[in-house]
Design a protein around this motif. Sequence first.
Motif, PDB file in Angstrom:
ATOM      1  N   LEU A   1     -69.417 -13.552  12.418  1.00 19.50           N
ATOM      2  CA  LEU A   1     -69.294 -14.449  10.669  1.00 19.50           C
ATOM      3  C   LEU A   1     -68.721 -15.038   9.933  1.00 19.50           C
ATOM      4  CD1 LEU A   1     -71.977 -11.190   9.566  1.00 19.50           C
ATOM      5  CD2 LEU A   1     -72.809 -13.421  10.507  1.00 19.50           C
ATOM      6  N   ASP A   2     -67.348 -14.304  10.088  1.00 20.08           N
ATOM      7  CA  ASP A   2     -66.111 -15.256   9.156  1.00 20.08           C
ATOM      8  C   ASP A   2     -65.726 -16.422   9.679  1.00 20.08           C
ATOM      9  OD1 ASP A   2     -63.940 -14.606   7.301  1.00 20.08           O
ATOM     10  OD2 ASP A   2     -62.077 -14.089   9.118  1.00 20.08           O
TER      11      ASP A   2
ATOM     12  N   ALA B   1     -66.070  -8.095   4.908  1.00 24.89           N
ATOM     13  CA  ALA B   1     -64.432  -8.547   4.231  1.00 24.89           C
ATOM     14  C   ALA B   1     -63.879  -7.307   3.286  1.00 24.89           C
ATOM     15  CB  ALA B   1     -64.363  -9.779   3.757  1.00 24.89           C
ATOM     16  N   GLU B   2     -64.758  -6.579   2.806  1.00 28.04           N
ATOM     17  CA  GLU B   2     -64.290  -5.917   1.665  1.00 28.04           C
ATOM     18  C   GLU B   2     -63.354  -4.202   2.132  1.00 28.04           C
ATOM     19  OE1 GLU B   2     -66.180  -3.130  -2.294  1.00 28.04           O
ATOM     20  OE2 GLU B   2     -67.036  -4.942  -1.765  1.00 28.04           O
TER      21      GLU B   2
ATOM     22  N   GLY C   1     -76.230 -14.396   4.930  1.00 27.23           N
ATOM     23  CA  GLY C   1     -74.976 -14.063   6.075  1.00 27.23           C
ATOM     24  C   GLY C   1     -74.318 -14.339   4.969  1.00 27.23           C
ATOM     25  N   ALA C   2     -73.936 -14.975   4.537  1.00 28.77           N
ATOM     26  CA  ALA C   2     -71.959 -14.746   3.565  1.00 28.77           C
ATOM     27  C   ALA C   2     -71.848 -13.572   2.077  1.00 28.77           C
ATOM     28  CB  ALA C   2     -72.266 -15.782   2.249  1.00 28.77           C
ATOM     29  N   GLU C   3     -73.398 -12.578   1.856  1.00 28.72           N
ATOM     30  CA  GLU C   3     -72.774 -11.534   0.871  1.00 28.72           C
ATOM     31  C   GLU C   3     -72.670 -10.241   2.408  1.00 28.72           C
ATOM     32  OE1 GLU C   3     -73.177 -10.144  -1.212  1.00 28.72           O
ATOM     33  OE2 GLU C   3     -73.624 -12.568  -2.567  1.00 28.72           O
TER      34      GLU C   3
ATOM     35  N   VAL D   1     -78.509 -14.847   9.581  1.00 27.66           N
ATOM     36  CA  VAL D   1     -77.812 -14.540   9.042  1.00 27.66           C
ATOM     37  C   VAL D   1     -76.950 -15.691   8.944  1.00 27.66           C
ATOM     38  CG1 VAL D   1     -77.680 -12.140   9.402  1.00 27.66           C
ATOM     39  CG2 VAL D   1     -76.355 -14.390  10.624  1.00 27.66           C
ATOM     40  N   ALA D   2     -77.320 -17.152   9.328  1.00 33.37           N
ATOM     41  CA  ALA D   2     -77.023 -18.177   9.671  1.00 33.37           C
ATOM     42  C   ALA D   2     -78.116 -19.499   9.955  1.00 33.37           C
ATOM     43  CB  ALA D   2     -75.941 -18.306  11.016  1.00 33.37           C
TER      44      ALA D   2
END
Length: 334
Positions: free
Chosen positions: A27-28, A88-89, A80-82, A65-66
């Motif tokens: 995703l990143d 990441a957090e 997907g961005a959320e 997600v994409a």
Amino acid sequence: MKVTLKVVGRMRLTDGEVALEPAFALLDAVARERSVQAASRGLGISYRSAWGRIAALEAALGRPVAVKTKGHGTALTAFGAELRDALAEAFGACAPAVAASEARLAGRLAALLSPVPPRLRVALSHDTLLTAALAGRPEYEVAIAGSAEALARLAAGSVEAAGFHFGARSPEPGSLFAAVFADPALVVEPLFLREQGLMFAAGNPLGLADVADIARTGARFVNRQRGAGTRIWFERLCREAGIAPESIRGSESEEFTHQAVAALIASGAADIGMGTRAVAERFGLGFRRVGEETYFLAVRREAEGDALASLLDAVRGLSRVMIGYAPAGREPVG
């Protein structure tokens, strides 16, 4: 001494289970590159494998997600961005705890090392855990070989220790493996248990479940070198299924490590191979368990000492925390 711990999180869902680290990495990469092709290239996986991971993630989550847009590459959906930001957090919050654990483990392993460790020549059948345990230990001269070759070197006197496995609960009578256990000049230590199985692209697009499926579909198989314990196990599976190993497409291929097999599958150059769960997880591959085996270390009695005891302690400690491994001491589960 530098010690690295790899933390692999998993998210259990109604329709399946998602490995968090590979999901976040993909995703990143898509968020940065806005292209699945560029993202897959950066991650060292095939374009097909990247879309397979996205499809598997969407199937497990029940949400897209994409999205691929004409002339503009691929972008993450709002969901997907959320999800990418949440992961990441989470990984960022884990970093201090992981660093603290690494420091504690480094201190304990350093205390176990002999101030002047003897140099020991070792031939080993390749294994991820054992490679990690031997990293940064100059007192060992390590050569990677198949199980049979490692034992042959031990018998010839060119090494003092050999790491090997043979994919069965007991060696065949009269085999090279049986001879090692009967040799009074050797001490044979069970190091750990590890899971072996079939590795294939995420999502198992060809629906491969066993050796019979490989033969039936003509899937491209990646083999190990002759004398490798994994190859011996695979050929035994073929015999049990009534299949000639040479009838498997790709059986003539020879790779010398589990990583090499996994890399070919991840790149799309092959469909399936046999290896450990740990390597399949590292490359983001699907894995179907075949069984569990014991990995052994045979050592000449005169070579036993504090350095070897330190290595055994390190290996057994790692076997308690690394995915796909367990401490030795019980019968393998087939």
